[in-house]
Scaffold this motif. Sequence first.
Motif, mmCIF file in Angstrom:
data_model
loop_
_atom_site.group_PDB
_atom_site.id
_atom_site.type_symbol
_atom_site.label_atom_id
_atom_site.label_comp_id
_atom_site.label_asym_id
_atom_site.label_seq_id
_atom_site.Cartn_x
_atom_site.Cartn_y
_atom_site.Cartn_z
ATOM 1 N N GLN A 1 -0.992 -8.368 -2.588
ATOM 2 C CA GLN A 1 -0.789 -7.625 -1.354
ATOM 3 C C GLN A 1 0.699 -7.315 -1.199
ATOM 4 O O GLN A 1 1.535 -8.193 -1.322
ATOM 5 N N VAL A 2 1.001 -6.067 -0.918
ATOM 6 C CA VAL A 2 2.387 -5.634 -0.791
ATOM 7 C C VAL A 2 2.839 -5.821 0.651
ATOM 8 O O VAL A 2 2.209 -5.296 1.580
ATOM 9 N N GLN A 3 3.898 -6.567 0.841
ATOM 10 C CA GLN A 3 4.420 -6.728 2.189
ATOM 11 C C GLN A 3 5.867 -7.170 2.161
ATOM 12 O O GLN A 3 6.360 -7.696 1.156
ATOM 13 N N LEU A 4 6.548 -6.933 3.281
ATOM 14 C CA LEU A 4 7.908 -7.402 3.496
ATOM 15 C C LEU A 4 7.879 -8.425 4.612
ATOM 16 O O LEU A 4 7.152 -8.255 5.597
ATOM 17 N N VAL A 5 8.670 -9.470 4.450
ATOM 18 C CA VAL A 5 8.724 -10.522 5.457
ATOM 19 C C VAL A 5 10.168 -10.798 5.819
ATOM 20 O O VAL A 5 10.982 -11.109 4.932
ATOM 21 N N GLU A 6 10.481 -10.685 7.107
ATOM 22 C CA GLU A 6 11.805 -11.022 7.592
ATOM 23 C C GLU A 6 11.811 -12.462 8.116
ATOM 24 O O GLU A 6 10.788 -12.944 8.621
ATOM 25 N N SER A 7 12.962 -13.091 8.016
ATOM 26 C CA SER A 7 13.129 -14.434 8.569
ATOM 27 C C SER A 7 14.568 -14.617 9.016
ATOM 28 O O SER A 7 15.455 -13.833 8.634
ATOM 29 N N GLY A 8 14.785 -15.640 9.831
ATOM 30 C CA GLY A 8 16.142 -16.004 10.222
ATOM 31 C C GLY A 8 16.546 -15.637 11.626
ATOM 32 O O GLY A 8 17.665 -15.936 12.055
ATOM 33 N N GLY A 9 15.673 -14.990 12.371
ATOM 34 C CA GLY A 9 16.022 -14.641 13.743
ATOM 35 C C GLY A 9 16.066 -15.866 14.646
ATOM 36 O O GLY A 9 15.708 -16.971 14.238
ATOM 37 N N GLY A 10 16.516 -15.644 15.864
ATOM 38 C CA GLY A 10 16.577 -16.742 16.816
ATOM 39 C C GLY A 10 17.428 -16.401 18.015
ATOM 40 O O GLY A 10 17.824 -15.248 18.213
ATOM 41 N N LEU A 11 17.700 -17.448 18.795
ATOM 42 C CA LEU A 11 18.524 -17.322 20.000
ATOM 43 C C LEU A 11 19.893 -17.937 19.726
ATOM 44 O O LEU A 11 19.969 -19.108 19.312
ATOM 45 N N VAL A 12 20.944 -17.159 19.928
ATOM 46 C CA VAL A 12 22.293 -17.657 19.716
ATOM 47 C C VAL A 12 23.200 -17.211 20.847
ATOM 48 O O VAL A 12 22.903 -16.229 21.541
ATOM 49 N N GLN A 13 24.302 -17.926 21.011
ATOM 50 C CA GLN A 13 25.289 -17.556 22.015
ATOM 51 C C GLN A 13 26.195 -16.444 21.495
ATOM 52 O O GLN A 13 26.378 -16.310 20.278
ATOM 53 N N PRO A 14 26.769 -15.670 22.378
ATOM 54 C CA PRO A 14 27.723 -14.643 21.937
ATOM 55 C C PRO A 14 28.843 -15.250 21.108
ATOM 56 O O PRO A 14 29.327 -16.347 21.397
ATOM 57 N N GLY A 15 29.221 -14.521 20.051
ATOM 58 C CA GLY A 15 30.268 -14.987 19.165
ATOM 59 C C GLY A 15 29.778 -15.809 17.984
ATOM 60 O O GLY A 15 30.538 -16.044 17.038
ATOM 61 N N ARG A 16 28.540 -16.228 18.038
ATOM 62 C CA ARG A 16 27.991 -17.035 16.951
ATOM 63 C C ARG A 16 27.394 -16.141 15.856
ATOM 64 O O ARG A 16 27.460 -14.910 15.931
ATOM 65 N N SER A 17 26.793 -16.788 14.854
ATOM 66 C CA SER A 17 26.288 -16.065 13.680
ATOM 67 C C SER A 17 24.820 -16.349 13.425
ATOM 68 O O SER A 17 24.302 -17.394 13.816
ATOM 69 N N LEU A 18 24.189 -15.414 12.738
ATOM 70 C CA LEU A 18 22.828 -15.582 12.228
ATOM 71 C C LEU A 18 22.750 -14.888 10.875
ATOM 72 O O LEU A 18 23.475 -13.920 10.619
ATOM 73 N N ARG A 19 21.848 -15.362 10.056
ATOM 74 C CA ARG A 19 21.618 -14.744 8.751
ATOM 75 C C ARG A 19 20.142 -14.397 8.640
ATOM 76 O O ARG A 19 19.291 -15.282 8.681
ATOM 77 N N LEU A 20 19.863 -13.118 8.497
ATOM 78 C CA LEU A 20 18.493 -12.652 8.322
ATOM 79 C C LEU A 20 18.205 -12.449 6.847
ATOM 80 O O LEU A 20 19.091 -12.098 6.073
ATOM 81 N N SER A 21 16.961 -12.662 6.493
ATOM 82 C CA SER A 21 16.553 -12.490 5.105
ATOM 83 C C SER A 21 15.304 -11.624 5.041
ATOM 84 O O SER A 21 14.420 -11.738 5.898
#
Length: 124
Positions: A1-21
């Motif tokens: 099955q062909v699909q794309l899956v995102e991960s890494g989101g969330g709740l963060v404070q301003p100025g902080r970092s996140l990494r999505l995949s």
Amino acid sequence: QVQLVESGGGLVQPGRSLRLSCAASGFTLNYYAVGWFRQAPGKEREGVSCFSSSDGRRYYADSVKGRFTISKDNAEDTVNLQMNSLKPEDTAVYYCATSLIMSCPHHLSDYDYWGQGTQVTVSS
């Protein structure tokens, strides 16, 4: 099955970092341009960044230049979006999508496969 899956989101404070995949199932990202898009409530989906697997070029929206970095992990076959210095206006659902047009087209209709999205919320 062909699909794309995102991960890494969330709740963060301003100025902080996140990494999505963005990971593909059933195909490899090596032959596509891979874009990251976002859609905030009440707004249209917009392009954030794109990586061209053919030549390694990277594209960024003006609103994220200098803060976001897109990269491809060939070992994991993922395209990642490192988001630094996050702002409340970055709050949105983030999607990855693939296009056979390696020059990272602007039109959403040029992207063939889409993930289901991951929520990013920037709030104190």
